[in-house]
Motif scaffolding. Structure first.
Motif, short mmCIF file in Angstrom:
data_model
loop_
_atom_site.label_atom_id
_atom_site.label_comp_id
_atom_site.label_asym_id
_atom_site.label_seq_id
_atom_site.Cartn_x
_atom_site.Cartn_y
_atom_site.Cartn_z
N HIS A 23 -7.04 -29.92 41.85
CA HIS A 23 -8.44 -30.36 41.84
C HIS A 23 -8.80 -30.79 40.42
CE1 HIS A 23 -12.59 -30.48 43.22
NE2 HIS A 23 -12.95 -29.81 42.13
N ASN A 24 -9.34 -32.00 40.28
CA ASN A 24 -9.77 -32.52 38.97
C ASN A 24 -8.68 -32.38 37.90
OD1 ASN A 24 -12.23 -33.35 39.94
ND2 ASN A 24 -13.32 -31.51 39.26
N ASN A 25 -7.49 -32.84 38.21
CA ASN A 25 -6.35 -32.83 37.27
C ASN A 25 -5.94 -31.44 36.81
OD1 ASN A 25 -6.10 -35.70 37.24
ND2 ASN A 25 -7.88 -35.77 35.87
N HIS A 26 -6.19 -30.44 37.65
CA HIS A 26 -5.78 -29.06 37.34
C HIS A 26 -5.09 -28.48 38.56
CE1 HIS A 26 -6.22 -25.48 34.77
NE2 HIS A 26 -6.24 -24.81 35.92
N THR A 27 -4.06 -27.68 38.34
CA THR A 27 -3.33 -27.06 39.44
C THR A 27 -3.69 -25.58 39.53
OG1 THR A 27 -1.50 -28.60 39.22
CG2 THR A 27 -1.02 -26.53 40.33
N GLY A 42 -2.33 -22.43 38.47
CA GLY A 42 -1.16 -22.67 39.30
C GLY A 42 0.16 -22.77 38.57
N LEU A 43 0.13 -22.72 37.24
CA LEU A 43 1.36 -22.85 36.47
C LEU A 43 1.66 -21.56 35.72
CD1 LEU A 43 0.81 -26.42 34.99
CD2 LEU A 43 2.18 -25.79 36.99
N VAL A 49 5.91 -23.68 35.26
CA VAL A 49 6.47 -23.96 36.58
C VAL A 49 5.40 -23.66 37.63
CG1 VAL A 49 8.25 -23.21 38.23
CG2 VAL A 49 8.80 -23.42 35.80
N HIS A 50 5.39 -24.42 38.72
CA HIS A 50 4.41 -24.19 39.78
C HIS A 50 4.65 -22.84 40.46
CE1 HIS A 50 2.40 -28.07 39.74
NE2 HIS A 50 3.59 -28.59 39.46
N ASN A 85 -1.44 -13.67 30.25
CA ASN A 85 -2.05 -13.52 31.57
C ASN A 85 -2.44 -14.87 32.16
OD1 ASN A 85 -1.87 -10.76 31.18
ND2 ASN A 85 -3.99 -10.54 30.57
N LEU A 86 -2.52 -14.93 33.49
CA LEU A 86 -3.03 -16.10 34.19
C LEU A 86 -4.55 -16.02 34.26
CD1 LEU A 86 -0.79 -16.19 37.40
CD2 LEU A 86 -0.84 -17.92 35.58
N LYS A 87 -5.22 -17.16 34.20
CA LYS A 87 -6.65 -17.19 34.44
C LYS A 87 -6.87 -17.05 35.94
CE LYS A 87 -10.87 -19.71 33.62
NZ LYS A 87 -11.54 -20.85 33.04
N THR A 88 -7.85 -16.25 36.32
CA THR A 88 -8.17 -16.05 37.73
C THR A 88 -9.53 -16.66 38.05
OG1 THR A 88 -9.17 -13.89 37.32
CG2 THR A 88 -6.82 -13.92 37.89
N TYR A 89 -9.76 -16.88 39.34
CA TYR A 89 -10.99 -17.49 39.82
C TYR A 89 -11.47 -16.72 41.04
CZ TYR A 89 -9.14 -21.20 36.91
OH TYR A 89 -8.62 -21.89 35.85
N PRO A 90 -12.79 -16.53 41.19
CA PRO A 90 -13.29 -15.88 42.40
C PRO A 90 -12.89 -16.69 43.63
CG PRO A 90 -15.01 -16.01 40.73
CD PRO A 90 -13.87 -16.87 40.25
#
Length: 103
Positions: A23-27, A42-43, A49-50, A85-90
């Protein structure tokens, strides 16, 4: 102000699985475990890596390249080779649809 984005139907993701979402050039990676949904970048933070090609085991995603592992609930890196760490989203399910809050 909430910005919920419709990602897919809940049934599009198997239990204990992950799906790639761009979405909007982000995975992003969207996960399902015990009918709860989670979302992270997503990386992999180690080699970019995906994660959607990785393996989900309970609340853990394992990167397919070097077996780095993250907790999908909070994005926490769980040991070498990953240390960032990975960024998380609600994420939530409404009316059978998976929604992720991106903004």
């Amino acid at each position: 102000m909430s910005n919920w984005t419709d990602v897919c139907a809940l049934d599009d993701i198997d239990d204990e699985d992950v799906m790639r979402f761009d979405h909007n050039n982000h995975t992003y990676a969207v996960y399902r475990y015990n009918d709860k949904v989670y979302a992270t970048d997503g990386l992999c933070t180690h080699e970019h890596v995906h994660l959607s090609d990785g393996l989900v085991m309970e609340h853990v995603i394992e990167c397919p390249k070097h077996n780095g592992r993250f907790d999908i609930r909070d994005g926490r890196a769980l040991g070498a080779p990953v240390c960032i760490n990975l960024k998380t989203y609600p994420a939530k399910v409404e009316g059978g649809q998976v929604l992720v809050q991106l903004g």
